[in-house]
Design a protein around this motif. Structure first.
Motif, PDB file in Angstrom:
ATOM      1  N   GLU A 345      72.369  95.867  84.382  1.00 27.70           N
ATOM      2  CA  GLU A 345      73.135  97.121  84.294  1.00 27.70           C
ATOM      3  C   GLU A 345      72.301  98.232  83.644  1.00 27.70           C
ATOM      4  O   GLU A 345      72.238  99.356  84.138  1.00 27.70           O
ATOM      5  CB  GLU A 345      74.413  96.886  83.497  1.00 27.70           C
ATOM      6  N   SER A 346      71.628  97.897  82.553  1.00 31.52           N
ATOM      7  CA  SER A 346      70.832  98.910  81.862  1.00 31.52           C
ATOM      8  C   SER A 346      69.737  99.451  82.768  1.00 31.52           C
ATOM      9  O   SER A 346      69.494 100.651  82.804  1.00 31.52           O
ATOM     10  CB  SER A 346      70.180  98.338  80.612  1.00 31.52           C
ATOM     11  N   ALA A 347      69.082  98.553  83.501  1.00 31.94           N
ATOM     12  CA  ALA A 347      67.988  98.987  84.372  1.00 31.94           C
ATOM     13  C   ALA A 347      68.521  99.858  85.513  1.00 31.94           C
ATOM     14  O   ALA A 347      67.907 100.843  85.891  1.00 31.94           O
ATOM     15  CB  ALA A 347      67.247  97.767  84.918  1.00 31.94           C
ATOM     16  N   LEU A 348      69.698  99.500  86.030  1.00 34.74           N
ATOM     17  CA  LEU A 348      70.281 100.276  87.134  1.00 34.74           C
ATOM     18  C   LEU A 348      70.574 101.705  86.706  1.00 34.74           C
ATOM     19  O   LEU A 348      70.240 102.662  87.390  1.00 34.74           O
ATOM     20  CB  LEU A 348      71.607  99.655  87.588  1.00 34.74           C
ATOM     21  N   PHE A 349      71.213 101.809  85.558  1.00 33.78           N
ATOM     22  CA  PHE A 349      71.718 103.119  85.158  1.00 33.78           C
ATOM     23  C   PHE A 349      70.676 103.999  84.489  1.00 33.78           C
ATOM     24  O   PHE A 349      70.959 105.104  84.076  1.00 33.78           O
ATOM     25  CB  PHE A 349      72.953 102.978  84.254  1.00 33.78           C
ATOM     26  N   SER A 350      69.464 103.461  84.384  1.00 28.88           N
ATOM     27  CA  SER A 350      68.431 104.298  83.792  1.00 28.88           C
ATOM     28  C   SER A 350      67.955 105.340  84.800  1.00 28.88           C
ATOM     29  O   SER A 350      67.188 106.226  84.485  1.00 28.88           O
ATOM     30  CB  SER A 350      67.262 103.441  83.314  1.00 28.88           C
ATOM     31  N   MET A 351      68.431 105.233  86.059  1.00 24.49           N
ATOM     32  CA  MET A 351      67.988 106.207  87.071  1.00 24.49           C
ATOM     33  C   MET A 351      69.097 107.156  87.478  1.00 24.49           C
ATOM     34  O   MET A 351      70.263 106.771  87.548  1.00 24.49           O
ATOM     35  CB  MET A 351      67.474 105.450  88.296  1.00 24.49           C
ATOM     36  N   LYS A 352      68.702 108.366  87.765  1.00 22.37           N
ATOM     37  CA  LYS A 352      69.690 109.397  88.142  1.00 22.37           C
ATOM     38  C   LYS A 352      70.273 109.113  89.525  1.00 22.37           C
ATOM     39  O   LYS A 352      69.588 108.570  90.386  1.00 22.37           O
ATOM     40  CB  LYS A 352      69.009 110.775  88.167  1.00 22.37           C
ATOM     41  N   GLY A 353      71.522 109.475  89.702  1.00 24.80           N
ATOM     42  CA  GLY A 353      72.129 109.365  91.032  1.00 24.80           C
ATOM     43  C   GLY A 353      72.830 108.041  91.262  1.00 24.80           C
ATOM     44  O   GLY A 353      73.518 107.848  92.252  1.00 24.80           O
ATOM     45  N   ILE A 354      72.644 107.098  90.319  1.00 26.33           N
ATOM     46  CA  ILE A 354      73.260 105.786  90.472  1.00 26.33           C
ATOM     47  C   ILE A 354      74.662 105.826  89.871  1.00 26.33           C
ATOM     48  O   ILE A 354      74.838 106.210  88.716  1.00 26.33           O
ATOM     49  CB  ILE A 354      72.409 104.701  89.759  1.00 26.33           C
ATOM     50  N   GLU A 355      75.639 105.406  90.647  1.00 26.24           N
ATOM     51  CA  GLU A 355      77.019 105.386  90.160  1.00 26.24           C
ATOM     52  C   GLU A 355      77.231 104.099  89.362  1.00 26.24           C
ATOM     53  O   GLU A 355      76.635 103.067  89.684  1.00 26.24           O
ATOM     54  CB  GLU A 355      77.985 105.423  91.338  1.00 26.24           C
ATOM     55  N   PRO A 356      78.098 104.106  88.352  1.00 28.05           N
ATOM     56  CA  PRO A 356      78.238 102.906  87.516  1.00 28.05           C
ATOM     57  C   PRO A 356      79.117 101.815  88.137  1.00 28.05           C
ATOM     58  O   PRO A 356      79.942 101.220  87.468  1.00 28.05           O
ATOM     59  CB  PRO A 356      78.865 103.466  86.242  1.00 28.05           C
ATOM     60  N   HIS A 357      78.973 101.606  89.419  1.00 25.90           N
ATOM     61  CA  HIS A 357      79.736 100.531  90.069  1.00 25.90           C
ATOM     62  C   HIS A 357      78.750  99.667  90.840  1.00 25.90           C
ATOM     63  O   HIS A 357      78.020 100.158  91.691  1.00 25.90           O
ATOM     64  CB  HIS A 357      80.766 101.131  91.033  1.00 25.90           C
ATOM     65  N   TYR A 358      78.731  98.402  90.509  1.00 29.17           N
ATOM     66  CA  TYR A 358      77.756  97.525  91.151  1.00 29.17           C
ATOM     67  C   TYR A 358      78.269  96.097  91.182  1.00 29.17           C
ATOM     68  O   TYR A 358      79.215  95.740  90.455  1.00 29.17           O
ATOM     69  CB  TYR A 358      76.418  97.581  90.387  1.00 29.17           C
ATOM     70  N   GLN A 359      77.664  95.304  92.022  1.00 26.55           N
ATOM     71  CA  GLN A 359      77.988  93.877  92.053  1.00 26.55           C
ATOM     72  C   GLN A 359      76.686  93.097  92.242  1.00 26.55           C
ATOM     73  O   GLN A 359      75.833  93.474  93.049  1.00 26.55           O
ATOM     74  CB  GLN A 359      78.956  93.603  93.192  1.00 26.55           C
ATOM     75  N   ILE A 360      76.586  92.038  91.481  1.00 26.27           N
ATOM     76  CA  ILE A 360      75.380  91.206  91.536  1.00 26.27           C
ATOM     77  C   ILE A 360      75.715  89.989  92.393  1.00 26.27           C
ATOM     78  O   ILE A 360      76.686  89.280  92.100  1.00 26.27           O
ATOM     79  CB  ILE A 360      74.993  90.742  90.110  1.00 26.27           C
ATOM     80  N   ILE A 361      74.936  89.766  93.435  1.00 24.29           N
ATOM     81  CA  ILE A 361      75.235  88.640  94.329  1.00 24.29           C
ATOM     82  C   ILE A 361      74.057  87.667  94.300  1.00 24.29           C
ATOM     83  O   ILE A 361      72.917  88.044  94.590  1.00 24.29           O
ATOM     84  CB  ILE A 361      75.503  89.142  95.761  1.00 24.29           C
ATOM     85  N   VAL A 362      74.359  86.435  93.911  1.00 17.59           N
ATOM     86  CA  VAL A 362      73.299  85.427  93.853  1.00 17.59           C
ATOM     87  C   VAL A 362      73.573  84.393  94.935  1.00 17.59           C
ATOM     88  O   VAL A 362      74.709  83.950  95.108  1.00 17.59           O
ATOM     89  CB  VAL A 362      73.275  84.706  92.475  1.00 17.59           C
ATOM     90  N   ILE A 418      82.572  99.309  96.252  1.00 16.38           N
ATOM     91  CA  ILE A 418      82.734  98.156  95.338  1.00 16.38           C
ATOM     92  C   ILE A 418      84.179  98.151  94.848  1.00 16.38           C
ATOM     93  O   ILE A 418      84.689  99.178  94.390  1.00 16.38           O
ATOM     94  CB  ILE A 418      81.784  98.273  94.120  1.00 16.38           C
ATOM     95  N   GLU A 419      84.788  96.975  94.938  1.00 16.56           N
ATOM     96  CA  GLU A 419      86.195  96.882  94.544  1.00 16.56           C
ATOM     97  C   GLU A 419      86.373  97.272  93.077  1.00 16.56           C
ATOM     98  O   GLU A 419      85.630  96.801  92.206  1.00 16.56           O
ATOM     99  CB  GLU A 419      86.708  95.463  94.766  1.00 16.56           C
ATOM    100  N   ARG A 420      87.334  98.152  92.802  1.00 17.17           N
ATOM    101  CA  ARG A 420      87.552  98.612  91.433  1.00 17.17           C
ATOM    102  C   ARG A 420      88.445  97.634  90.684  1.00 17.17           C
ATOM    103  O   ARG A 420      89.272  96.955  91.280  1.00 17.17           O
ATOM    104  CB  ARG A 420      88.225  99.990  91.428  1.00 17.17           C
ATOM    105  N   SER A 421      88.266  97.647  89.359  1.00 13.89           N
ATOM    106  CA  SER A 421      89.059  96.730  88.559  1.00 13.89           C
ATOM    107  C   SER A 421      89.882  97.525  87.547  1.00 13.89           C
ATOM    108  O   SER A 421      89.391  98.492  86.976  1.00 13.89           O
ATOM    109  CB  SER A 421      88.102  95.795  87.828  1.00 13.89           C
ATOM    110  N   ILE A 422      91.131  97.088  87.366  1.00 16.96           N
ATOM    111  CA  ILE A 422      91.921  97.757  86.334  1.00 16.96           C
ATOM    112  C   ILE A 422      91.833  96.978  85.029  1.00 16.96           C
ATOM    113  O   ILE A 422      92.324  97.392  84.005  1.00 16.96           O
ATOM    114  CB  ILE A 422      93.397  97.944  86.757  1.00 16.96           C
ATOM    115  N   GLY A 423      91.232  95.806  85.102  1.00 15.09           N
ATOM    116  CA  GLY A 423      91.019  95.013  83.884  1.00 15.09           C
ATOM    117  C   GLY A 423      89.534  94.781  83.726  1.00 15.09           C
ATOM    118  O   GLY A 423      88.758  95.707  83.795  1.00 15.09           O
ATOM    119  N   LYS A 424      89.161  93.519  83.539  1.00 19.77           N
ATOM    120  CA  LYS A 424      87.744  93.200  83.408  1.00 19.77           C
ATOM    121  C   LYS A 424      87.105  93.210  84.800  1.00 19.77           C
ATOM    122  O   LYS A 424      87.648  92.636  85.732  1.00 19.77           O
ATOM    123  CB  LYS A 424      87.575  91.819  82.780  1.00 19.77           C
TER     124      LYS A 424
END
Ligand code: DLL
Length: 434
Positions: A345-362, A418-424
């Motif tokens: 998360e920290s690495a993602l948001f260190s760049m401009k233009g990135i919205e704070p919604h993401y999903q990590i898929i392994v 990315i699906e939004r969450s109202i909780g966690k």
């Protein structure tokens, strides 16, 4: 000048605080030994009697308690008080089936309301505040925990619960809400809705938010503060210990003060289980020294952080915990490398233009672990030249890869994908069958 709820206790000299802690610890150990079969047996097995607790250093003689113990003794086996003294239960669902149940006596509800009221005060709230509680009400501790604390402080309390975001925004405006309590991911969701619904910051009176229940990065804090026009405070807690209000940031936002006259913290090495000193990163462990319903000895939270004992400028003497960087059990092991979603998360948001919604898929393909991250970007970027978008993607892949030491594929998706969450928030989808 800091705002306190119980100044004397919050700023107590360490020596007096430690005396109080020892007295409470001794009373607690006697109490659980007598009242709770589980602890009686565990202490007998470890060869410890309540009278062996002569100093705070003797805490380490006591057995640990784990989430598995709570599951094995489901639902009431960990209670020290009889059920006719329990006035409420809460529960949290873990990754594995059974609920983890916590029982509260009236004394415990009082303790909880008090630590939550202290937490609101530390975020500069008062009886002038108008508090919108948008944590879920129910078995989850967020809603009712914040609610009772806000009322205890004397603030105007709105039991909004989570969801129905349009109505929440309407209430922000009409009720002149000053204080928002919800998960950081829901705060960002509300910020998006605000934009979609055409509200501007000048329509709102928000001053502060108490955000927690999930890990969040400094970068996310910046986004929340900017988009909602408030000061964002980190609040931490877990239902087994009491709920929200175990710790809170003060105005200096340099770690969160643990209300140590109620919750005795330790940091241990999660592998050797040996206590570690201040400043070392390890697993946070709590002993609840003032609860009577389901007090816990040395409960292993699985949360990884360190403790700071340097005095804080706010005047509170209670130690601080650093941000939780992850849990020892939600740590991902990808291709043998330990990875915490918070690092990504920290690495993602260190760049401009990135919205704070993401999903990590392994996933595991041909026996090899693959890591993919879907991340939303600002709409304007999609209309940019393909070359620019490609550059941004490569740069981001480089940043994330170097932060976590494994290669990663980034996929840009448009806002709202990315699906939004109202909780966690659900940040990780692990498709591997291991
Ligand atoms: O999440 C209690 C809570 C409600 C805390 C509202 C703050 C605000 P549980 O559902 O039992 O209780 O989940 C507890 O959530 O062990 C951490 O892993 C995580 N967690 C809670 N607060 C934070 C935080 C509530 N501020 C588990 N930062 C804990 C990071 C957090 N993780």
């Amino acid at each position: 000048m800091s705002n306190y709820h119980e100044k004397e206790l919050e700023t107590m000299p360490r020596e007096s605080l430690e005396k109080l802690q020892l007295k409470r610890l001794q009373t607690l150990v006697e109490y659980v030994y007598e009242k709770c079969d589980f602890y009686h047996k565990k202490m007998d097995e470890a060869g410890i009697k309540p009278s062996d607790i002569k100093s705070l250093g003797d805490l380490k003689k006591l057995p640990f308690t784990t989430k598995q113990d709570l599951r094995d003794n489901y639902p009431y086996g960990m209670f020290s008080a009889p059920t006719n003294e329990i006035v409420r239960i809460h529960a949290s669902s873990g990754t594995t089936g059974k609920l983890t149940v916590a029982g509260y006596t009236q004394n415990d509800i009082d303790v909880w309301s008090t630590v939550m009221a202290r937490s609101f005060a530390a975020c500069d709230c008062s009886n002038d505040s108008i508090v919108n509680v948008a944590y879920g009400y129910g078995l989850f501790t967020g809603g009712l925990g914040a609610h009772y604390g806000s009322e205890r402080l004397g603030a105007l309390t709105i039991p909004a619960s989570s969801g129905n975001s349009k109505r929440q925004l309407q209430m922000f405006k009409d009720f002149k809400v000053t204080t928002l309590c919800c998960t950081p991911s829901y705060a960002l969701y509300l910020a998006d809705e605000m934009k979609n619904e055409g509200y501007s910051l000048s329509d709102l009176s928000l001053k502060q938010g108490l955000f927690g229940a999930e890990p969040w990065s400094e970068e996310m804090r910046v986004q929340i503060e900017k988009k909602l026009g408030l000061k964002a405070y980190n609040i931490y807690g877990l239902s087994e210990i009491i709920g929200p209000g175990v710790s809170i940031e003060c105005e200096y936002q340099n770690g969160s003060h643990i209300w140590e006259d109620h919750f005795l913290p330790e940091i241990i090495d999660p592998k050797t289980l040996e206590p570690m000193g201040y400043g070392h990163q390890g697993e946070l462990v709590f002993t609840t020294i003032s609860k009577t319903g389901m007090p816990l000895l040395r409960y292993r939270t699985r949360d990884l952080c360190s403790l700071i004992d340097e005095p804080c400028k706010c005047g509170r003497t209670h130690v601080r915990m650093t941000k939780v960087i992850g849990r020892s059990d939600d740590m991902l092991i990808i291709g043998g490398v330990n990875v915490f979603p918070s690092q990504i998360e920290s690495a993602l948001f260190s760049m401009k233009g990135i919205e704070p919604h993401y999903q990590i898929i392994v996933d595991r393909i041909n026996n090899l672990d693959k890591l993919e991250i879907q991340v939303e970007i600002e709409d304007e970027l999609f209309s940019d030249e393909v070359k620019n978008l490609q550059n941004l993607k490569s740069q981001l892949e480089k940043n994330v890869s170097s932060a976590i030491s494994i290669s990663v594929k980034i996929h840009f998706v448009s806002r709202g994908t990315i699906e939004r969450s109202i909780g966690k928030a659900v940040r990780v989808v692990d498709k591997r069958r291991i």
